[in-house]
Design a protein around this motif. Structure first.
Motif, PDB file in Angstrom:
ATOM      1  N   UNK A   1       0.843  -1.195   0.000  1.00 30.17           N
ATOM      2  CA  UNK A   1       0.000   0.000   0.000  1.00 30.17           C
ATOM      3  C   UNK A   1       0.876   1.243   0.000  1.00 30.17           C
ATOM      4  N   UNK A   2       0.541   2.218  -0.845  1.00 31.42           N
ATOM      5  CA  UNK A   2       1.441   3.361  -1.013  1.00 31.42           C
ATOM      6  C   UNK A   2       1.539   4.197   0.260  1.00 31.42           C
ATOM      7  N   UNK A   3       0.410   4.441   0.917  1.00 29.29           N
ATOM      8  CA  UNK A   3       0.475   5.241   2.136  1.00 29.29           C
ATOM      9  C   UNK A   3       0.320   4.333   3.349  1.00 29.29           C
ATOM     10  N   UNK A   4       1.260   4.424   4.299  1.00 31.51           N
ATOM     11  CA  UNK A   4       1.194   3.511   5.440  1.00 31.51           C
ATOM     12  C   UNK A   4       0.045   3.838   6.388  1.00 31.51           C
ATOM     13  N   UNK A   5      -0.544   5.033   6.244  1.00 28.53           N
ATOM     14  CA  UNK A   5      -1.597   5.444   7.166  1.00 28.53           C
ATOM     15  C   UNK A   5      -2.934   5.582   6.468  1.00 28.53           C
ATOM     16  N   UNK A   6      -3.986   5.217   7.183  1.00 25.02           N
ATOM     17  CA  UNK A   6      -5.339   5.464   6.678  1.00 25.02           C
ATOM     18  C   UNK A   6      -5.655   6.949   6.831  1.00 25.02           C
ATOM     19  N   UNK A   7      -5.313   7.489   8.003  1.00 23.72           N
ATOM     20  CA  UNK A   7      -5.608   8.903   8.276  1.00 23.72           C
ATOM     21  C   UNK A   7      -4.464   9.528   9.045  1.00 23.72           C
ATOM     22  N   UNK A   8      -4.198  10.776   8.725  1.00 19.92           N
ATOM     23  CA  UNK A   8      -3.216  11.534   9.486  1.00 19.92           C
ATOM     24  C   UNK A   8      -3.815  12.893   9.828  1.00 19.92           C
ATOM     25  N   UNK A   9      -3.644  13.266  11.080  1.00 23.53           N
ATOM     26  CA  UNK A   9      -4.066  14.590  11.511  1.00 23.53           C
ATOM     27  C   UNK A   9      -2.785  15.312  11.870  1.00 23.53           C
ATOM     28  N   UNK A  10      -2.562  16.424  11.206  1.00 12.12           N
ATOM     29  CA  UNK A  10      -1.277  17.101  11.379  1.00 12.12           C
ATOM     30  C   UNK A  10      -1.463  18.484  11.973  1.00 12.12           C
ATOM     31  N   UNK A  11      -1.083  18.607  13.219  1.00 11.79           N
ATOM     32  CA  UNK A  11      -1.005  19.895  13.925  1.00 11.79           C
ATOM     33  C   UNK A  11      -2.265  20.737  13.743  1.00 11.79           C
ATOM     34  N   UNK A  12      -3.388  20.125  14.056  1.00 12.54           N
ATOM     35  CA  UNK A  12      -4.670  20.783  13.815  1.00 12.54           C
ATOM     36  C   UNK A  12      -5.099  21.671  14.989  1.00 12.54           C
ATOM     37  N   UNK A  13      -5.519  22.894  14.640  1.00 16.07           N
ATOM     38  CA  UNK A  13      -6.200  23.802  15.571  1.00 16.07           C
ATOM     39  C   UNK A  13      -7.625  23.951  15.060  1.00 16.07           C
ATOM     40  N   UNK A  14      -8.549  24.105  15.996  1.00 16.73           N
ATOM     41  CA  UNK A  14      -9.947  24.318  15.592  1.00 16.73           C
ATOM     42  C   UNK A  14     -10.608  25.240  16.600  1.00 16.73           C
ATOM     43  N   UNK A  22      -9.684  22.887  19.735  1.00 16.38           N
ATOM     44  CA  UNK A  22      -8.565  21.941  19.625  1.00 16.38           C
ATOM     45  C   UNK A  22      -7.282  22.726  19.380  1.00 16.38           C
ATOM     46  N   UNK A  23      -6.199  22.257  19.967  1.00 12.24           N
ATOM     47  CA  UNK A  23      -4.907  22.893  19.755  1.00 12.24           C
ATOM     48  C   UNK A  23      -3.835  21.864  19.466  1.00 12.24           C
ATOM     49  N   UNK A  24      -3.187  22.047  18.319  1.00 10.08           N
ATOM     50  CA  UNK A  24      -2.000  21.268  17.958  1.00 10.08           C
ATOM     51  C   UNK A  24      -2.223  19.755  18.092  1.00 10.08           C
ATOM     52  N   UNK A  25      -3.316  19.299  17.519  1.00 15.59           N
ATOM     53  CA  UNK A  25      -3.638  17.868  17.600  1.00 15.59           C
ATOM     54  C   UNK A  25      -3.032  17.143  16.397  1.00 15.59           C
ATOM     55  N   UNK A  26      -2.239  16.135  16.690  1.00 15.35           N
ATOM     56  CA  UNK A  26      -1.668  15.290  15.631  1.00 15.35           C
ATOM     57  C   UNK A  26      -1.909  13.839  15.989  1.00 15.35           C
ATOM     58  N   UNK A  27      -2.258  13.058  14.997  1.00 18.10           N
ATOM     59  CA  UNK A  27      -2.293  11.610  15.204  1.00 18.10           C
ATOM     60  C   UNK A  27      -2.278  10.909  13.854  1.00 18.10           C
ATOM     61  N   UNK A  28      -1.779   9.686  13.882  1.00 19.82           N
ATOM     62  CA  UNK A  28      -1.737   8.886  12.657  1.00 19.82           C
ATOM     63  C   UNK A  28      -2.424   7.564  12.949  1.00 19.82           C
ATOM     64  N   UNK A  29      -3.327   7.205  12.057  1.00 21.29           N
ATOM     65  CA  UNK A  29      -4.114   5.980  12.221  1.00 21.29           C
ATOM     66  C   UNK A  29      -3.697   4.992  11.136  1.00 21.29           C
ATOM     67  N   UNK A  30      -3.280   3.801  11.557  1.00 14.06           N
ATOM     68  CA  UNK A  30      -2.850   2.788  10.590  1.00 14.06           C
ATOM     69  C   UNK A  30      -4.028   2.142   9.883  1.00 14.06           C
ATOM     70  N   UNK A  31      -3.767   1.484   8.765  1.00 11.10           N
ATOM     71  CA  UNK A  31      -4.803   0.704   8.075  1.00 11.10           C
ATOM     72  C   UNK A  31      -5.218  -0.442   8.982  1.00 11.10           C
ATOM     73  N   UNK A  32      -6.507  -0.542   9.228  1.00 12.89           N
ATOM     74  CA  UNK A  32      -7.013  -1.648  10.049  1.00 12.89           C
ATOM     75  C   UNK A  32      -6.780  -1.457  11.533  1.00 12.89           C
ATOM     76  N   UNK A  33      -6.324  -0.264  11.915  1.00 15.45           N
ATOM     77  CA  UNK A  33      -6.073  -0.028  13.335  1.00 15.45           C
ATOM     78  C   UNK A  33      -7.353   0.439  14.047  1.00 15.45           C
TER      79      UNK A  33
END
Ligand code: ATP
Ligand code: MG
Length: 265
Positions: A1-14, A22-33
């Motif tokens: 699979x080209x991208x190792x992550x299903x979803x990535x949240x990068x330094x999000x403010x809301x 939200x302040x500076x939220x980052x997370x990476x979710x793997x495929x099937x995680x």
């Protein structure tokens, strides 16, 4: 699979208007995680799910699904909301068919697929019932059926079993893990229930009080498949729950809108 992550949240403010959420939220979710998010009420958990699903836009930072930045509402992201969103005027079968419709499943497969899902979720005999005539647990099964009918690659679940009694909640959790191990999709699960989070997940993320940040992350290495009754007796399970509990209590005390500090949770 080209991208190792299903979803990535990068330094999000809301923010909602002038309210920082939200302040500076980052997370990476793997495929099937399977990850869970816990944190005090109002810290931005539902908002985070809305950002991933494209229902809201971040003030800063990026949300990336399958390597592409989210701009509209991405296809194949399924949302199970905090409150029941079944159509009251539609039967169990029709509510599930809504998911098939939205998921673009070919019309000629609808009857067969609806019957399959009804069987899979133990709703046989209730196809023609309206939501008002079902128990809370059954309604949640129908909501799950609609989610599955849609065939999402990513499940966003916002306290889906929060309103259920402990026993029904556990059996829905078991159901969800059965679905997850069958379809192997990625899941972001929001809950107030720490034991539920640890029982289900590969990782549990703890958010601080609003404005929410990810303040801690716990990997759950408990063996799968998990038999909840046995899993919950393991020392490792108890220790993880206690550590997360302590973190959340700390987060509650930090929250600017909480006048009570260490209150009951
Ligand atoms: N549409 C909106 N407009 C304005 N403010 C909002 C909106 N939605 C949420 N908020 C505010 O944003 C903050 C975070 O809300 P959110 O629903 O994301 O919290 P949560 O962590 O899901 O809480 P809970 O655990 O109670 O469900 C809260 O202070 C809430 O009042
Ligand atoms: Mg919420």
């Amino acid at each position: 699979m080209s991208n190792p992550h299903k979803a990535q949240i990068e330094r999000v403010d809301m923010d909602y208007g002038r309210l920082p959420v939200l302040r500076d939220v980052s997370l990476a979710l793997g495929h099937g995680e399977f990850i869970s998010i816990v944190g005090p009420s109002g810290c931005g958990k539902s908002t985070l799910l809305k950002l991933i699903s494209g229902l809201e836009r971040p003030a800063k930072g990026r949300i990336i699904l399958d390597g592409e930045e989210v701009r509209g509402t991405p296809p194949k992201v399924g949302f199970m909301f905090q409150r029941d969103t079944l159509l009251p005027w539609a039967t169990v079968a029709q509510n599930i068919a809504v998911g098939l419709e939205l998921g673009g499943i070919a019309q000629e497969r609808h009857a067969e697929r609806t019957a399959e899902l009804i069987g899979f979720l133990g709703l046989g005999g209730f196809e023609s019932n309206y939501p008002a005539t079902l128990s809370g647990g059954m309604r949640q099964r129908v909501s799950l059926g609609r989610l599955l009918a849609y065939e999402p690659d990513l499940y966003l679940m916002d306290e889906p079993f929060g309103a259920l009694d402990a026993q029904t909640k556990m059996s829905m959790g078991r159901e969800l893990l059965r679905i997850w191990s069958t379809y192997r999709r990625s899941v972001v699960f929001v809950t107030h229930d720490i034991e539920e989070a640890v029982s289900l997940s590969d990782r549990v993320l703890v958010m601080s009080g609003r404005p929410g940040r990810i303040k801690a992350e716990y990997r759950v290495d408990l063996p799968r498949p998990r038999d909840f009754r046995k899993t919950r007796l393991l020392a490792e399970f108890r220790e993880l729950c206690e550590a997360i509990w302590d973190d959340i209590m700390g987060a509650e005390a930090d929250a600017p809108d909480n006048p009570h500090g260490h209150g009951s949770y």
